[in-house]
Design an enzyme around this catalytic site. Structure first.
Site, PDB file in Angstrom:
ATOM      1  N   CYS A 237       0.811  -1.211   0.000  1.00 43.21           N
ATOM      2  CA  CYS A 237       0.000   0.000   0.000  1.00 43.21           C
ATOM      3  C   CYS A 237       0.843   1.259   0.000  1.00 43.21           C
ATOM      4  CB  CYS A 237      -0.945   0.024   1.199  1.00 43.21           C
ATOM      5  SG  CYS A 237      -0.110   0.178   2.785  1.00 43.21           S
ATOM      6  N   GLY A 238       2.117   1.114   0.314  1.00 40.09           N
ATOM      7  CA  GLY A 238       3.006   2.270   0.283  1.00 40.09           C
ATOM      8  C   GLY A 238       3.640   2.609   1.611  1.00 40.09           C
TER       9      GLY A 238
END
Length: 241
Positions: A237-238
């Site tokens: 997701c980062g």
């Protein structure tokens, strides 16, 4: 001096290569005990309340008796079961729970009004920036974080296969992955032995649980994170990049 500068100053004294060699065969409890001893302030756990996160919380709160702040990112798009588990864990462990979310938005409906319908379909990177990355960075900064603990394992996905136990994040904070060397066959026996509470969705085909609109069940033989962002080429997701 900013929190991130202070974190860099404190973490540069650690020899990560040596630490990773020393702890490659250590237990999660030993890794967490070292973390507690060597990082007396500024140690936090980040948790999505997946089963591996619950294992770590149990080690910290029940075995080591060391309650660290637990950061939870309320994206406003979690499964009902996930939010019920957060509330249950807070009560059972008396968690020092720190919840961070999108500023000035309290419901999915309000999120849709502000950012548009199904933002995750239109711009998944922006969706994660708004719901996870910005709240996490804000939380780490507000808590003057020196080191943060994650529940990642190497066997969860090919992108995590070479993950070290100790590493630095992009801000120079120490990032600790105490169960990096574990597999699912290690986590679940621990849960059974210590009677750790967990999300019932794990028993319904969801080995990795994220936001409800973009999490699906996982089929036989798939990576346990295959149900996250299905149909896209995303693997993270980062927040861990």
């Amino acid at each position: 001096m900013t929190a991130s500068t202070g974190s860099r100053n404190q973490t540069t004294s650690f020899d990560l290569e040596l630490l990773n060699q020393q702890f490659e065969t250590a237990t999660p409890k030993e890794i967490l005990a070292w973390s507690i001893e060597n990082i007396p302030t500024g140690l936090v756990q980040t948790s999505a309340f997946n089963v591996d996160d619950m294992v770590i919380t149990n080690i910290l709160y029940s075995e080591l008796k060391h309650p660290v702040p637990v950061i939870f990112l309320d994206t406003l798009h979690h499964f009902r079961e996930s939010l019920e588990l957060v509330a249950k864990a807070k009560e059972i462990y008396n968690l020092d729970l720190k919840t961070y979310k999108v500023p000035d938005v309290d419901t999915r409906e309000a999120f849709t009004t502000k950012y548009g319908e199904a933002l995750w379909d239109k711009d998944i990177a922006q969706f994660h920036q708004i719901t996870k990355i910005e709240p996490l960075l804000r939380g780490l900064d507000e808590l003057n974080t020196v080191a943060w603990i994650t529940g990642r394992r190497r066997d969860q996905a090919v992108t995590r296969a070479n993950m070290p136990i100790f590493e630095l994040d992009s801000q120079g904070r120490l990032k600790i992955n105490p169960i990096a060397t574990w597999t699912r066959q290690d986590s679940w026996p621990y849960v059974a032995e210590h009677k750790v509470i967990y999300n019932p969705l794990h028993d319904q085909g969801y080995p990795s649980i994220g936001d409800e609109p973009i999490t699906t069940k996982v089929g036989e033989g798939e990576d346990e994170r295959a149900g996250r962002w299905r149909g896209s080429n995303k693997t993270e997701c980062g927040i861990h990049i």
